[in-house]
Motif scaffolding. Structure first.
Motif, short mmCIF file in Angstrom:
data_model
loop_
_atom_site.label_atom_id
_atom_site.label_comp_id
_atom_site.label_asym_id
_atom_site.label_seq_id
_atom_site.Cartn_x
_atom_site.Cartn_y
_atom_site.Cartn_z
N TYR A 202 0.84 -1.20 0.00
CA TYR A 202 0.00 0.00 0.00
C TYR A 202 0.87 1.25 0.00
CZ TYR A 202 -2.13 3.99 2.29
OH TYR A 202 -2.49 5.27 2.61
N LYS A 203 1.87 1.29 0.86
CA LYS A 203 2.75 2.47 0.92
C LYS A 203 3.47 2.68 -0.41
CE LYS A 203 5.16 1.28 4.52
NZ LYS A 203 6.22 1.33 5.55
N ARG A 204 3.92 1.57 -0.97
CA ARG A 204 4.70 1.70 -2.21
C ARG A 204 3.84 2.22 -3.35
NH1 ARG A 204 5.51 -1.13 -6.62
NH2 ARG A 204 4.22 -2.85 -5.92
N THR A 205 2.64 1.60 -3.51
CA THR A 205 1.79 2.00 -4.65
C THR A 205 1.05 3.30 -4.37
OG1 THR A 205 0.00 0.60 -3.79
CG2 THR A 205 1.46 -0.38 -5.43
N GLY A 206 0.69 3.56 -3.10
CA GLY A 206 -0.11 4.75 -2.79
C GLY A 206 0.72 6.00 -2.63
N TRP A 207 2.00 5.86 -2.21
CA TRP A 207 2.81 7.03 -1.88
C TRP A 207 4.10 7.13 -2.69
CZ3 TRP A 207 0.78 10.69 1.26
CH2 TRP A 207 -0.37 10.33 1.98
N GLY A 208 4.34 6.15 -3.51
CA GLY A 208 5.58 6.19 -4.30
C GLY A 208 5.66 7.39 -5.23
N LYS A 209 4.52 7.69 -5.88
CA LYS A 209 4.51 8.78 -6.86
C LYS A 209 4.72 10.14 -6.19
CE LYS A 209 1.66 10.61 -10.62
NZ LYS A 209 0.35 10.49 -11.31
N ILE A 210 4.06 10.36 -5.04
CA ILE A 210 4.19 11.66 -4.38
C ILE A 210 5.58 11.82 -3.76
CG2 ILE A 210 3.30 10.99 -2.09
CD1 ILE A 210 1.77 13.65 -2.08
N LEU A 211 6.18 10.71 -3.35
CA LEU A 211 7.52 10.80 -2.78
C LEU A 211 8.55 11.17 -3.85
CD1 LEU A 211 7.49 7.76 -0.30
CD2 LEU A 211 7.62 10.20 0.28
N GLN A 212 8.23 10.78 -5.09
CA GLN A 212 9.14 11.18 -6.18
C GLN A 212 9.16 12.70 -6.35
OE1 GLN A 212 7.85 9.06 -9.65
NE2 GLN A 212 8.78 7.12 -9.01
N CYS A 213 8.05 13.36 -6.01
CA CYS A 213 7.99 14.82 -6.10
C CYS A 213 8.98 15.47 -5.13
CB CYS A 213 6.59 15.32 -5.79
SG CYS A 213 5.36 14.89 -7.02
N LEU A 214 9.33 14.75 -4.09
CA LEU A 214 10.19 15.31 -3.06
C LEU A 214 11.65 14.92 -3.25
CD1 LEU A 214 7.89 14.68 0.06
CD2 LEU A 214 8.10 16.77 -1.33
N SER A 215 11.95 14.37 -4.40
CA SER A 215 13.35 14.04 -4.67
C SER A 215 13.98 15.18 -5.49
CB SER A 215 13.45 12.71 -5.42
OG SER A 215 13.46 12.90 -6.80
N ALA A 216 15.28 15.31 -5.40
CA ALA A 216 16.01 16.38 -6.12
C ALA A 216 16.20 16.06 -7.58
CB ALA A 216 17.37 16.59 -5.45
N GLN A 217 15.94 14.84 -7.94
CA GLN A 217 16.16 14.40 -9.32
C GLN A 217 15.27 15.20 -10.27
OE1 GLN A 217 15.52 10.25 -9.87
NE2 GLN A 217 16.25 10.24 -11.98
N GLY A 218 15.90 15.75 -11.35
CA GLY A 218 15.17 16.46 -12.38
C GLY A 218 14.93 17.92 -12.10
N LEU A 219 15.48 18.44 -11.00
CA LEU A 219 15.23 19.84 -10.67
C LEU A 219 16.28 20.77 -11.26
CD1 LEU A 219 14.05 19.65 -6.94
CD2 LEU A 219 12.68 20.01 -9.00
N THR A 220 17.39 20.27 -11.75
CA THR A 220 18.41 21.13 -12.35
C THR A 220 18.13 21.27 -13.83
OG1 THR A 220 19.82 19.20 -12.65
CG2 THR A 220 20.16 20.52 -10.67
N SER A 221 18.26 22.54 -14.36
CA SER A 221 17.98 22.79 -15.78
C SER A 221 19.14 22.30 -16.63
CB SER A 221 17.78 24.30 -16.01
OG SER A 221 18.94 24.98 -15.61
N SER A 222 18.85 22.05 -17.88
CA SER A 222 19.89 21.52 -18.78
C SER A 222 20.93 22.58 -19.10
CB SER A 222 19.25 21.03 -20.08
OG SER A 222 18.50 22.07 -20.67
N GLY A 223 20.57 23.85 -19.04
CA GLY A 223 21.55 24.91 -19.31
C GLY A 223 21.33 26.09 -18.40
N GLY A 224 22.36 26.67 -17.90
CA GLY A 224 22.24 27.78 -16.95
C GLY A 224 21.58 28.99 -17.56
N SER A 225 21.71 29.21 -18.91
CA SER A 225 21.17 30.41 -19.53
C SER A 225 19.67 30.43 -19.56
CB SER A 225 21.69 30.52 -20.99
OG SER A 225 21.29 29.36 -21.71
#
Length: 654
Positions: A523-546
């Motif tokens: 239940y925890k894995r299927t019910g909360w896995g997606k929302i926990l991904q929102c709280l990870s740092a992965q994907g928050l850095t832009s591909s280019g600083g400009s």
């Protein structure tokens, strides 16, 4: 001188000898004279005897005649006495037995003695006529006895009112005050319930039942005496018919007053379950009252009236009770032949129990060869009840596995089928010894306890199989696992709190506790896995600083403010959806509900705090930070406390 002396002595002796000789001669003469006289006497006596002989003969004849006259007079006296007694007996018999039954019976006995007397004195000139008259009179007397027996039996044979039957029960089995016991519910319990206690059955076996008096004690000896004379007259069949016709109808009416009725399979099939359940409960009490009170009383009455006539006694009892036993058993037979259903198992076990309880009484009360058919019919019903119960058991297991109820449990709580099956299993353990006995009826070898355990495990497995199928109705996988977690936890908790734990064992409990934990983790894995991904740092850095506006990148974080804002928005949306949805879901067990909330909080809150701490400054330094960071960790914790409460919304969603 000496010679002279000797000569004198010789002369003296000679004189004495001469005198002796003379005396002997005189004695001889006397003897001869006496002999002569006696000879003449003998001759005279012989003549006298010859002369007296005719007189002696006449005297002997006269004496013999006197003796014969005495004997004849004595015989005449006996004969006249018998005639006198016969006239007295006839007068008493003609008056009839109603006024003085004892004198009437004495008169019959005297008449029988007269018949025996004249039968053994065939030399009496008018003996045949006397015998014919006496036998005719005896036949009339016996006919009047039959009428008296019938009238006396009928006048004292009255249907037994239910209250009198209840008074013979032990105190614990009597109807409660104000109950409708007199109208078909002798225990005052209303419809049968599953509040079954095997201790109650053992108490019933040990309890003392007061003997029922069916006919006043002062009347029974009179009936016995009447029966004896009728049997001696060879009227057994008339006696049997009279007793059967009178007593059978009285017993039937007694049972009907109690509430017993003859029902067929069709009658049973048409009844509503509540009505049928109540009738079964009543029937159980009727059986106990009938066998231990009413029929036992009838057996005692038969034993007393027909004491000394074993065959007739058993025949009268069998024929007076046979149809009534059949009426009682007809309901049980109808139940065994009616359509089987799971809810009937417990009443079938109740019925089986009462038949087992009454087994020894039935053998005792209905003892003897003549009652063999009655015993076989009752023991046959016991066997058929056991067979039907076992088949119903099998039906239940199959019904659990194949239950296709479409009723969806929208909130993932314990399914009605689960609570029904668990309650069913709990009730089974109230009947543990009965079930063991039932298994012994049909199983060969093996431990009955293990058989019950095996059956229980099969039912539990059938339930799990069905729950797995029902869980696939849910589109939300988290709800699927919550549903299975709730239901298996309910099974485990129920087993741990009941006798089933001893039967199924700790291994079963521990194994299924692990299954509960597995579904909680899923239940925890299927019910909360997606929302926990929102709280990870992965994907928050832009591909280019400009691509980032000045000041949009957090110093040292390398994260894009836009992406962080978007991540907060997604988190807020997902959490609100989860809150709205899962606050409608239910975890009914308080302990399980709290532990599940805590498990979610332990992964969600630290991740949220960490995310806010790391990326919050990027949002807080911009415009409208509260638009993105809507919740504090405490807010989330409070809202988690509203999860699994089963709150109802207008349009519940799964």
């Amino acid at each position: 001188m000496a010679v002279a002396a000797m000569a004198g002595g010789v002369d003296s002796l000679s004189d004495r000898a001469a005198k002796m000789k003379e005396a002997l001669l005189k004695s001889q003469t006397i003897t001869e004279n006496v002999v002569s006289i006696l000879g003449s006497f003998d001759s005279r006596l012989s003549v006298l005897e010859t002369a007296m002989r005719p007189t002696q003969i006449r005297t002997h004849a006269i004496r013999k005649a006197h003796e014969n006259i005495d004997k004849t007079l004595k015989a005449a006296e006996v004969l006249l006495a018998e005639f006198d007694v016969s006239r007295q007996a006839e007068a008493q018999i003609l008056r009839g037995p109603h006024e003085d039954l004892e004198s009437y019976l004495e008169a019959i006995e005297q008449l029988r003695k007269n018949i025996r007397f004249f039968s053994s004195n065939k030399s009496f000139k008018s003996g045949d006529a006397v015998l014919t008259n006496a036998n005719n009179l005896l036949a009339k007397a016996i006919s009047k006895l039959e009428d008296e027996f019938k009238q006396l039996l009928a006048s004292y044979s009255k249907p037994v009112e239910p209250d009198r039957l209840f008074e013979c029960l032990p105190e614990s089995m009597r109807p409660s005050a104000g109950s409708p016991a007199n109208h078909g519910d002798p225990n005052g319990l209303g419809p049968h319930s599953h509040n079954h206690s095997e201790q109650q059955n053992s108490n019933a076996e040990a309890a003392s039942f007061k003997p029922l008096v069916l006919i006043p004690p002062r009347t029974v000896p009179l009936l016995h005496d009447l029966a004896v004379h009728m049997v001696q007259a060879g009227h057994q069949q008339q006696l049997l018919k009279t007793y059967r016709d009178t007593r059978s109808s009285v017993l039937e009416e007694s049972l009907r007053k109690l509430g017993v009725e003859r029902l067929s399979k069709e009658d049973v099939q048409k009844m509503q379950w509540e009505v049928l359940e109540a009738k079964i409960g009543n029937w159980i009490h009727f059986m106990r009252i009938a066998v231990k009170v009413l029929f036992a009383g009838e057996r005692r009455l038969c034993d007393q009236i027909f004491d000394g006539f074993d065959s007739l006694r058993d025949q009268c009892f069998a024929e007076s009770t046979g149809n009534n036993v059949s009426m009682l058993l007809s309901f049980g037979e109808a139940i065994t032949k009616s359509k089987r259903s799971p809810e009937k198992l417990f009443v079938l076990l109740d019925m089986y129990e009462i038949m087992r309880e009454l087994h020894s009484e039935i053998e005792s009360v209905f003892g003897g060869k003549v009652c063999a058919e009655i015993r076989e019919s009752t023991f046959g019903l016991t066997k058929r009840l056991a067979q039907t119960a076992q088949e119903t058991f099998g039906d239940f297991e199959e019904a659990v596995e194949k239950d296709a109820t479409k009723t969806a449990v929208l909130d993932g709580t314990v399914h009605p089928l689960t609570s029904y099956v668990i309650n069913y299993v709990k009730f089974l353990f109230d009947y543990q010894s009965t079930l063991n006995q039932l298994f012994q009826e049909f199983e060969t070898g093996g431990e009955t306890v293990s058989q019950l355990a095996t059956v229980t495990m099969r039912i539990m497995q059938a339930l799990q199989t069905n729950l797995d199928g029902k869980s696939r109705q849910y589109k939300d996988q988290a709800l699927t696992h919550l549903f299975l977690m709730n239901n298996i936890h309910y099974m485990v908790r129920s087993v741990r709190r009941s006798e089933a734990k001893d039967l199924l064992g700790d291994d079963w409990v521990q194994r299924h506790r692990r299954v509960v934990q597995q579904h909680a983790n899923q239940y925890k894995r299927t019910g909360w896995g997606k929302i926990l991904q929102c709280l990870s740092a992965q994907g928050l850095t832009s591909s280019g600083g400009s691509s980032s506006a000045p000041g949009e990148s957090g110093s040292g974080s390398g994260a894009s403010r836009g992406l962080v804002k978007e991540r907060f928005k997604v988190f807020n949306t997902q959490f609100e959806e989860l809150h709205q949805k899962q606050s409608q879901w239910t975890v009914p067990d308080t302990e399980l509900r709290e532990s599940l909330r805590l498990a979610v909080a332990e992964v969600l809150l630290p991740a949220y705090r960490s995310f806010v701490k790391r990326f919050g400054p990027l949002v807080e330094s911009g415009k409208n930070p509260q638009k993105y960071i809507k919740y504090s960790a405490e807010d989330l914790e409070r809202m988690l406390g509203e999860f699994f409460e089963g709150k109802t919304l207008n349009e519940p969603r799964r």
